[in-house]
Design an enzyme around this catalytic site. Structure first.
Site, PDB file in Angstrom:
ATOM      1  CE  LYS A   1      -3.734  -2.113   2.715  1.00 37.15           C
ATOM      2  NZ  LYS A   1      -4.506  -2.021   3.951  1.00 37.15           N
ATOM      3  NE  ARG A   2       2.881   2.235   5.972  1.00 34.90           N
ATOM      4  CZ  ARG A   2       2.196   1.235   6.496  1.00 34.90           C
ATOM      5  NH1 ARG A   2       2.169   0.070   5.888  1.00 34.90           N
ATOM      6  NH2 ARG A   2       1.510   1.393   7.610  1.00 34.90           N
TER       7      ARG A   2
END
Length: 461
Positions: free
Chosen positions: A245-246
């Site tokens: 996600k990051r």
């Protein structure tokens, strides 16, 4: 035999990303293969970052993928009373204890360990022991609760993916299992959840391998049956770094919006870490039949957008035309197109040349909207030399029967009368009617268009 029960437990701090979707797929397929049950749990104890939008997107993505669950969604924040009851039980049994160390105490402790060249571990200042005098309880400090991890011995398990793994208890410390605000930490909550939900097999990413020894020790402290663990290798992006996600990994829902088929996404995700012989293309039903927990790769998989597009194109091409028509409908709505009874046949004609539903919808829309020919192709193909032939074709199409054989005969009559070769007539007709020179066979394309539209296109050349 113990009933097979698997789960997926995403955190609602963002979308359902590709790695979690693959884990969900494997967990679901394993349960379905053995006639077991699949549970969806929402791990929402990160209150500051969890959102309802993320929950909604996770549920939507699971529905789109077709990974139906037998129980859930179950929310951890609705189980706080249960976690507290287990904490109280552990405190009474001496397998957990209150710790009053402040963040400053811990940082000083670990800085000193680092200076001595030691591993940064909690030194068990507040852990009770026979004959040990604990420090005085500081005023105004709310304690955290720590797990009294065994101080020696080895934690071992036979991983479903990695094989035998052993980690010494001297490598891990007394984990915080409840924060000062009363909210449980991940490693504790997941153990209580999987215990209560009778989860028999846990598939998850291999970033959790370091958590597993703590969890196994907690299961044993609680007298709970251990599930079997399978730690899946990471999926790498185009840059060779882990998708996350990051790091901007794309949401599963984005692939839905981009016109990919869930059948293709499941097929592609399945092959990122698992194989069944040389089979490249298969359905979800076939995967359930084959997925027995073996043939899982120990090595990271590389995400390949081009390969996914190829897999999607193959599934799209093999799909029943009527089913495909229903799938393309939402994309036509986005284009402002209202289709009619021709839609199924149009999908059947164009599906061989499309990688996504978005591309197919653009082809379909050309039958329902006014087409603006590509300027470069129009200049190349719609020349003054060919315009008389176009006018003649318009005359013949105006009076012929509207079936493929009659349209084909009209085209041949124009070729015979003008001495043109098929490409010299077909290319400009395609450009005028469909906007581009590259389409399926001319008679098939004309048949599915309205006669009035074709005549207008040809007469305005």
């Amino acid at each position: 035999m113990t009933k097979i029960r698997t789960r997926i437990a995403p955190s609602p701090t963002g979308f359902l990303h590709l790695g979690t979707a693959r884990t969900a797929l494997y967990s679901w397929a394993y349960a379905r293969h053995y006639g077991g049950e699949f549970v969806l749990r929402i791990e929402d104890t990160d209150v500051a970052r969890s959102t309802q939008d993320s929950v909604d997107q996770i549920l939507q993505s699971m529905h789109w993928l077709g990974l139906n669950y037998d129980e859930g969604p179950i929310y951890q924040m609705q189980r706080l009373e249960r976690y507290q009851a287990v904490i109280d039980q552990m405190l009474a049994a001496g397998t957990a204890y209150s710790c009053y160390c402040t963040p400053e105490n811990l940082e000083a402790m670990k800085a000193a360990q680092e200076a001595r060249g030691e591993k940064r571990l909690y030194d068990r200042t507040w852990r009770p022991a026979p004959g040990k005098v604990l420090p005085p309880v500081p005023a105004g400090v709310k304690p955290v609760i720590r797990f009294a991890n065994p101080v020696d011995g080895v934690v071992s398990w036979d991983d479903l993916v990695k094989g035998p793994i052993s980690i010494s208890n001297t490598e891990i410390d007394d984990l915080i299992i409840q924060r000062a605000d009363g909210v449980p930490t991940y490693n504790f909550a997941v153990v209580v959840d999987d215990w209560d939900m009778a989860i028999s097999h846990v598939f998850r990413g291999d970033e959790h391998i370091n958590n597993t020894p703590w969890q196994i020790n907690m299961y044993r402290a609680l007298g709970a049956a251990l599930p079997q663990f399978g730690h899946l290798p990471v999926i790498l992006g185009d840059d060779g770094q882990k998708l996350s996600k990051r790091r901007g990994a794309v949401a599963v829902s984005n692939y839905d919006e981009a016109g990919y088929l869930p059948e293709a996404m499941n097929n592609y995700l399945a092959r990122l870490g698992w194989s069944h012989g040389d089979d490249e293309l298969f359905s979800l039903d076939q995967m359930v039949q084959w997925f027995d927990g073996t043939h899982l790769s120990k090595s990271p998989a590389q995400w390949d957008a081009a390969k996914l597009a190829w897999v999607n194109a193959q599934h799209l091409k093999a799909m029943d035309d009527a089913v495909l028509a229903s799938r393309v409908q939402p994309f036509l709505v986005k284009l402002g197109v209202t289709a009619d009874e021709r839609l199924t046949a149009i999908c059947g004609l164009f599906k061989d040349r499309c990688e996504t539903l978005v591309v197919l919808a653009k082809w379909v829309s050309a039958f329902y909207i006014e087409v603006v020919p590509n300027a470069e192709e129009k200049a190349q193909h719609v020349t003054d030399a060919v315009k008389p032939a176009l006018a003649l074709l318009a005359d013949k199409l105006a009076v012929c029967d509207w079936d493929k054989a009659s349209i084909s005969a009209a085209i041949k009559e124009v070729l015979a009368a003008t001495g043109l070769k098929m490409p010299h007539l077909a290319m400009p007709v395609r450009v005028l009617v469909m906007g581009t020179a590259q389409t399926p066979s001319l008679d098939a394309v004309l048949l599915l268009n309205k006669r009035e539209k074709i005549l207008a296109c040809l007469q305005n050349a």
